[in-house]
Design a protein around this motif. Structure first.
Motif, PDB file in Angstrom:
ATOM      1  N   ARG A   1     -13.915  18.749 -25.120  1.00  0.00           N
ATOM      2  CA  ARG A   1     -14.249  17.422 -24.590  1.00  0.00           C
ATOM      3  C   ARG A   1     -13.038  16.765 -23.936  1.00  0.00           C
ATOM      4  NH1 ARG A   1     -19.664  16.456 -24.401  1.00  0.00           N
ATOM      5  NH2 ARG A   1     -18.925  14.428 -23.674  1.00  0.00           N
ATOM      6  N   LEU A   2     -11.866  17.052 -24.444  1.00  0.00           N
ATOM      7  CA  LEU A   2     -10.638  16.466 -23.901  1.00  0.00           C
ATOM      8  C   LEU A   2     -10.131  17.245 -22.691  1.00  0.00           C
ATOM      9  CD1 LEU A   2      -8.877  15.795 -27.318  1.00  0.00           C
ATOM     10  CD2 LEU A   2     -10.013  14.109 -25.858  1.00  0.00           C
ATOM     11  N   ARG A   3     -10.306  18.547 -22.712  1.00  0.00           N
ATOM     12  CA  ARG A   3      -9.846  19.374 -21.592  1.00  0.00           C
ATOM     13  C   ARG A   3     -10.777  19.236 -20.380  1.00  0.00           C
ATOM     14  NH1 ARG A   3      -5.203  21.194 -20.606  1.00  0.00           N
ATOM     15  NH2 ARG A   3      -4.981  22.263 -22.608  1.00  0.00           N
ATOM     16  N   HIS A   4     -12.073  19.239 -20.631  1.00  0.00           N
ATOM     17  CA  HIS A   4     -13.061  19.144 -19.554  1.00  0.00           C
ATOM     18  C   HIS A   4     -13.869  17.858 -19.773  1.00  0.00           C
ATOM     19  CE1 HIS A   4     -11.970  23.273 -18.648  1.00  0.00           C
ATOM     20  NE2 HIS A   4     -12.239  23.596 -19.907  1.00  0.00           N
ATOM     21  N   ARG A   5     -13.297  16.783 -19.317  1.00  0.00           N
ATOM     22  CA  ARG A   5     -13.862  15.468 -19.623  1.00  0.00           C
ATOM     23  C   ARG A   5     -15.125  15.197 -18.809  1.00  0.00           C
ATOM     24  NH1 ARG A   5      -9.012  15.784 -19.156  1.00  0.00           N
ATOM     25  NH2 ARG A   5      -8.831  14.905 -17.063  1.00  0.00           N
ATOM     26  N   ARG A   6     -16.099  14.602 -19.490  1.00  0.00           N
ATOM     27  CA  ARG A   6     -17.372  14.259 -18.871  1.00  0.00           C
ATOM     28  C   ARG A   6     -17.521  12.746 -18.880  1.00  0.00           C
ATOM     29  NH1 ARG A   6     -16.892  18.233 -22.263  1.00  0.00           N
ATOM     30  NH2 ARG A   6     -18.048  20.181 -22.136  1.00  0.00           N
ATOM     31  N   SER A   7     -18.172  12.219 -17.883  1.00  0.00           N
ATOM     32  CA  SER A   7     -18.412  10.776 -17.837  1.00  0.00           C
ATOM     33  C   SER A   7     -19.814  10.507 -18.383  1.00  0.00           C
ATOM     34  CB  SER A   7     -18.300  10.266 -16.393  1.00  0.00           C
ATOM     35  OG  SER A   7     -18.558   8.892 -16.330  1.00  0.00           O
ATOM     36  N   LEU A   8     -19.881   9.820 -19.520  1.00  0.00           N
ATOM     37  CA  LEU A   8     -21.177   9.497 -20.113  1.00  0.00           C
ATOM     38  C   LEU A   8     -21.656   8.163 -19.544  1.00  0.00           C
ATOM     39  CD1 LEU A   8     -20.585  10.462 -23.857  1.00  0.00           C
ATOM     40  CD2 LEU A   8     -21.477  11.872 -21.985  1.00  0.00           C
ATOM     41  N   PRO A   9     -22.869   8.104 -19.014  1.00  0.00           N
ATOM     42  CA  PRO A   9     -23.375   6.841 -18.452  1.00  0.00           C
ATOM     43  C   PRO A   9     -23.350   5.736 -19.496  1.00  0.00           C
ATOM     44  CG  PRO A   9     -24.856   8.675 -17.954  1.00  0.00           C
ATOM     45  CD  PRO A   9     -23.861   9.189 -18.940  1.00  0.00           C
ATOM     46  N   ALA A  10     -22.949   4.551 -19.083  1.00  0.00           N
ATOM     47  CA  ALA A  10     -22.871   3.409 -20.009  1.00  0.00           C
ATOM     48  C   ALA A  10     -24.083   2.512 -19.809  1.00  0.00           C
ATOM     49  CB  ALA A  10     -21.585   2.625 -19.778  1.00  0.00           C
ATOM     50  N   GLY A  11     -24.822   2.300 -20.885  1.00  0.00           N
ATOM     51  CA  GLY A  11     -25.947   1.384 -20.847  1.00  0.00           C
ATOM     52  C   GLY A  11     -25.518   0.000 -21.320  1.00  0.00           C
ATOM     53  N   PRO A  12     -26.459  -0.922 -21.401  1.00  0.00           N
ATOM     54  CA  PRO A  12     -26.134  -2.278 -21.866  1.00  0.00           C
ATOM     55  C   PRO A  12     -25.783  -2.276 -23.349  1.00  0.00           C
ATOM     56  CG  PRO A  12     -28.511  -2.003 -21.629  1.00  0.00           C
ATOM     57  CD  PRO A  12     -27.896  -0.763 -21.061  1.00  0.00           C
ATOM     58  N   LEU A  13     -24.815  -3.108 -23.702  1.00  0.00           N
ATOM     59  CA  LEU A  13     -24.429  -3.198 -25.107  1.00  0.00           C
ATOM     60  C   LEU A  13     -25.402  -4.093 -25.865  1.00  0.00           C
ATOM     61  CD1 LEU A  13     -20.528  -3.530 -25.172  1.00  0.00           C
ATOM     62  CD2 LEU A  13     -21.932  -1.611 -25.947  1.00  0.00           C
ATOM     63  N   PRO A  14     -25.999  -3.596 -26.931  1.00  0.00           N
ATOM     64  CA  PRO A  14     -26.846  -4.459 -27.770  1.00  0.00           C
ATOM     65  C   PRO A  14     -26.020  -5.596 -28.364  1.00  0.00           C
ATOM     66  CG  PRO A  14     -27.151  -2.130 -28.321  1.00  0.00           C
ATOM     67  CD  PRO A  14     -25.955  -2.209 -27.421  1.00  0.00           C
ATOM     68  N   GLY A  15     -26.663  -6.694 -28.668  1.00  0.00           N
ATOM     69  CA  GLY A  15     -25.957  -7.839 -29.234  1.00  0.00           C
ATOM     70  C   GLY A  15     -25.269  -7.540 -30.542  1.00  0.00           C
TER      71      GLY A  15
END
Length: 301
Positions: A111-125
């Motif tokens: 995960r650190l060597r081949h980094r992926r961008s995880l989509p960010a959704g809205p933060l719950p309250g």
């Protein structure tokens, strides 16, 4: 002969990781643990598989144990190539992860060597609410509370238990994803419910169960149906240690609760011999000789 209930070889790593609840940097709000908690939930609400999120957040936490906020975002902004960023992050990971299960370590290192961008959704309250909710401190029915400042918050605690749970899962042969999600959600009730600790729970008596259920449902209600099912399935391991996942979670929870207090005691018992001799506060360099003479002539410490 009784089998060990936890892997002693991971002790030093878990102690070091605990400080992520106290490491902060300019321009970034909250501790590293608090921010990783928010990143984890943003990735979950953004639709990333829970397994991917568990690996991503755990890998970042282990790299940060030594690198702190020298993370991929900063390293890239500071001009390092993608390959060099990976080299630095993996070096940070390898500096602390020698006792992590080898199969898990390989997945985290990837995960650190081949980094992926995880989509960010809205933060719950509940994410911000848990970050604002202090933990109770040391409480015991019939006794006055012991408060140790500054207190951790519930977001930090949940994140740490989640990372610990992933690291401990191979020992218990548990599903690390299930443990991670259970830990990230195990204090949902405290998003709305102030923490009065064990003492408060005992004083609430028969009101405690219904109150926790109601406030937990408020947090669950912020999740979309699919994610809510995932979280509720994971939370099923919370009540006891009858499952491998329950054992991994409860081990992580107990370890974090005690290490949080232990770090206060460790700081209070710190000696100058440790600081100067073991940790080399005045460390080797072109002016170390001068530094040593200054301290000697000033009779410091």
């Amino acid at each position: 002969m009784i089998s060990p209930a936890a892997p002693l070889e991971l002790r030093e790593l878990l102690v070091e990781l605990n400080d992520l609840k106290r490491v902060r940097s300019a321009g970034r709000a909250g501790s590293i643990a608090e921010r990783l908690f928010a990143q984890g939930w943003a990735a979950l609400t953004g639709g990333s598989p829970a397994e991917e999120v568990a690996l991503e957040i755990t890998a970042k936490a282990l790299a940060a144990a030594r690198l702190c906020d020298l993370d991929d975002a900063f390293l890239g902004a500071a001009g390092l190539s993608d390959e060099a960023v990976g080299d630095v992050l993996v070096a940070g990971f390898d500096a602390v992860a020698s006792h992590i299960d080898s199969t898990l370590a390989d997945r985290l290192r990837d995960r650190l060597r081949h980094r992926r961008s995880l989509p960010a959704g809205p933060l719950p309250g509940f994410v911000a609410a848990l970050a604002q909710q202090p933990r109770a401190g040391v409480t015991c029915p019939g006794r006055a509370r012991i408060l140790l400042e500054p207190p951790e918050n519930h977001a930090e605690h949940c994140l740490m238990v989640a990372v610990y749970g992933v690291a401990l899962s191979p020992f218990y042969r548990a599903d690390p994803t299930l443990v991670f999600v259970a830990a990230m959600s195990h204090h949902f009730h405290n998003a709305a419910m102030p923490d009065a600790g064990f003492t408060g729970e005992m004083l609430l008596g028969n009101h405690l169960g219904p109150m926790m259920e109601r406030t937990t449902q408020w947090a669950l209600g912020e999740l979309d149906p699919d994610l809510r099912v995932t979280v509720e399935r994971a939370r099923a391991v919370l009540p006891d240690d009858a499952t491998a996942e329950g054992r991994a979670f409860h081990a992580a929870d107990a370890i974090d609760r005690v290490l949080q207090i232990a770090q206060h005691l460790r700081a209070a018992s710190l000696t100058m011999a440790t600081v100067l001799d073991d940790m080399e506060l005045v460390h080797a360099g072109p002016v170390k000789g001068f530094h040593d003479r200054v301290l000697t002539d000033m009779r410091i410490p």
